[in-house]
Enzyme design. Structure first.
Site, PDB file in Angstrom:
ATOM      1  N   GLY A 123     -10.787  37.928  25.275  1.00  0.00           N
ATOM      2  CA  GLY A 123     -10.614  38.275  23.864  1.00  0.00           C
ATOM      3  C   GLY A 123     -11.939  38.720  23.289  1.00  0.00           C
ATOM      4  O   GLY A 123     -12.989  38.453  23.874  1.00  0.00           O
ATOM      5  N   CYS A 157     -12.540  34.947  31.301  1.00  0.00           N
ATOM      6  CA  CYS A 157     -13.562  35.375  30.341  1.00  0.00           C
ATOM      7  C   CYS A 157     -13.529  34.470  29.102  1.00  0.00           C
ATOM      8  O   CYS A 157     -13.847  33.289  29.193  1.00  0.00           O
ATOM      9  CB  CYS A 157     -13.374  36.855  30.009  1.00  0.00           C
ATOM     10  N   HIS A 198     -13.144  39.652  35.293  1.00  0.00           N
ATOM     11  CA  HIS A 198     -11.742  40.031  35.060  1.00  0.00           C
ATOM     12  C   HIS A 198     -11.035  40.349  36.381  1.00  0.00           C
ATOM     13  O   HIS A 198     -11.199  41.454  36.910  1.00  0.00           O
ATOM     14  CB  HIS A 198     -11.683  41.246  34.134  1.00  0.00           C
ATOM     15  N   VAL A 255      13.742  57.914  29.776  1.00  0.00           N
ATOM     16  CA  VAL A 255      14.190  56.908  30.734  1.00  0.00           C
ATOM     17  C   VAL A 255      14.548  55.587  30.038  1.00  0.00           C
ATOM     18  O   VAL A 255      15.512  54.924  30.415  1.00  0.00           O
ATOM     19  CB  VAL A 255      13.144  56.726  31.868  1.00  0.00           C
TER      20      VAL A 255
END
Ligand code: XMP
Length: 523
Positions: free
Chosen positions: A65, A92, A179, A236
């Site tokens: 964040g 993180c 990450h 779609v």
């Protein structure tokens, strides 16, 4: 009946929840988890521990964040979730929060770290099973954990971030400063897989086929013998929504196609053709071109265009649906990214990027209950589902087209004349991309009409005409995208054809911006 009452949720056998602290990557985490065949949902960061426990998740992931854990209003989770006995992986900001909540110390990193780093294991842990001792990771943080209490053990570090991964001594709580969800961490998928399978004990049995069956059953149970209306766009998402509904309730489905005057060339005819090929049920085609173009007259501001199109859409639906006897439900092809990007949780920490007119529910006075069977799915999952449901490849692989249609590609005022120019240029772009065999390899390709004129020379005369931008992007999830490296020859053909064949255009540019910081559509 409440208009926004959800379709009863399927009881996924193995569920993992991602608590979203405002990361642009929260969806990517969810995708990576689903890629391991584990069903996963993103939930609010502050969901009370009791509500989390009630969903019986096998694991929890705390996302990154933008905040610092020391910011006064920084988003927090319910600290009781660490005591639920459910494995937690903090990523993180999520790691910093877990460490802070359980006695560690977080400080501002000496230098903000953003980019690739080499991470080395400092202790054995199942999270790293099958990984080499050193592996590449992607860092993106200002703060980092500088000291952990005795409760935590560091298990990996980089040169600049000595505590890059931790485990709790007593609780099943893990943290990664980097990450694992982004492709720049090449072994991130393996780490997430280890977390899910080795630590959470998931088997990875979630399959789209099950999703289809359970969704069809849930719709059938909810709708009973009532009639459902479904808006078709030819894309779609709405086609797969209609196919699911059709499997569930057959001819109790009525589809409505609104020609808003903002469709691409030949789009209406091809939607009608495909519909009649696949469904034996009602299709109402509403000609609303005048209404939409009237609503857009003189409007240049993108959000205002979207707002007006949204209102016109609702008004059209209201009229059209009033003519469908006994309809109680309305089905929409809202996808998971629409829900998140539109800031559907308005008080959530993620920023609203665009107003997607088809999200957020219809006004209650319409009197319909909403059915959004694709609300939990990503685009690529919807495509797979479409194939499972027997829709043709041609339809399933069609490039997405935004609800507000050509209006958001016609920069400046939307008029019939400008739309005609745009439509012709767009048809050439798509035709050439197809002819070059690149349609399936690109995610979206289209033309944009710019609100500028520029000087040119044609024959012996000076021209002062429109400029077209060609946009063609590669992306899996439409949340991030890169511009497609189209062959120069193909670009040259597109440019020559547009300038020769589309009257009023004397200049073609190729858009070489990635998302972020640009978006895919220009408005
Ligand atoms: P952006 O422009 O936000 O687009 O990068 C991401 C994807 O979403 C599509 N898009 C929309 N789809 N209603 C839709 O149904 C909308 O209002 C809308 N706006 C953008 C866009 O074409 C791309 O595929």
């Amino acid at each position: 009946m409440n208009a926004t009452e959800p379709t009863p949720r399927r009881t996924a056998e193995e569920l993992v929840l991602v608590l979203d602290f405002g990361s642009q990557y929260a969806q990517l985490i969810a995708r990576r988890v689903r890629e391991q065949q584990v069903y996963c949902e993103i939930v609010r960061h502050d969901l009370p521990a009791a509500q989390i426990a009630a969903r019986r998740p096998m694991g929890l992931i705390l996302s990154g964040g933008p905040s610092s854990v020391y910011d006064p209003g920084a988003p927090r989770c319910d600290p009781k979730l660490f005591e639920l006995g459910v494995p937690v992986l903090g990523i993180c900001y999520g790691m910093q929060l877990a460490c802070q909540a359980l006695g560690g110390r977080v400080e501002n990193a000496p230098a903000r770290e953003y980019g690739r780093a080499l991470c080395g294991r400092t202790a054995d842990h199942p999270l790293f099973d099958g990984l080499p001792d050193r592996f590449e990771v992607w860092m993106s943080h200002g703060d980092q954990v500088t000291r952990v209490s005795d409760a935590f053990v560091p298990i990996a570090g980089t040169d600049t971030c000595p505590i890059a991964a931790v485990r709790h001594q007593r609780l099943p709580v893990l943290g990664l400063q980097f990450h694992p969800e982004v492709t720049h961490t090449p072994l991130g998928g393996a780490m997430l897989g280890n977390f899910l399978k080795q630590i959470c004990g998931c088997h990875g049995r979630w399959k789209l086929g099950d999703f289809a069956r359970e969704t069809v059953e849930a719709i059938r149970e909810r709708v009973g013998g009532d009639r459902v209306i479904c808006g078709l766009s030819g894309g779609v998402d709405s086609s797969v929504t209609a196919a699911l509904l059709y499997q569930a309730i057959g001819s109790n489905l009525t589809c409505i196609l609104v020609n808003n005057g903002l469709l691409r060339r030949d789009e209406q005819a091809s939607v009608i053709r495909e519909f009649t090929d696949h469904f034996r049920t009602d299709l109402h085609v509403i000609d609303a071109e005048d209404r939409f173009l009237g609503a857009l007259a003189g409007i240049r501001e993108p959000q205002e265009k979207r707002r007006r199109i949204g209102h016109a859409f609702i008004a059209c639906f209201k009229e059209a649906s009033a003519k469908v006897a006994g309809a109680r439900y309305l089905a929409q092809g809202t996808l998971y990214p629409d829900v998140i990007e539109s800031g559907a949780a308005p008080d959530g920490p993620a920023a609203t990027i665009k107003l997607h007119h088809n999200v957020g529910g219809l006004p209650e006075e319409l009197g319909f209950a909403l059915i959004e069977p694709l609300r939990d799915l990503f685009k690529d999952e919807v495509r797979k589902l479409g194939l499972e449901l027997g829709l043709p490849e041609e339809l399933v692989w069609r490039h997405p087209f935004p609800g507000p249609g050509l209006a958001v590609r016609c920069l400046g005022e939307v008029t019939r004349e400008r739309l005609a120019v745009l439509r012709s240029a767009d048809a050439i772009v798509v035709e050439e991309i197809r002819r070059g065999g690149l349609y399936r390899m690109t995610a979206q390709a289209f033309a944009v009409l710019l609100p500028v004129r520029s000087v040119g020379v044609m024959g012996d005369s000076r021209t002062y005409d429109h400029a077209i931008a060609v946009r063609c992007v590669d992306t899996d999830d439409f949340m991030t995208a890169d511009w497609t490296r189209l062959p120069y020859e193909l670009l040259a053909r597109i440019s020559t054809r547009i300038i020769n064949e589309v009257k009023g255009v004397n200049r073609v540019c190729y858009d070489i911006s990635s998302k972020p910081p640009a978006t895919i559509e220009w408005e």
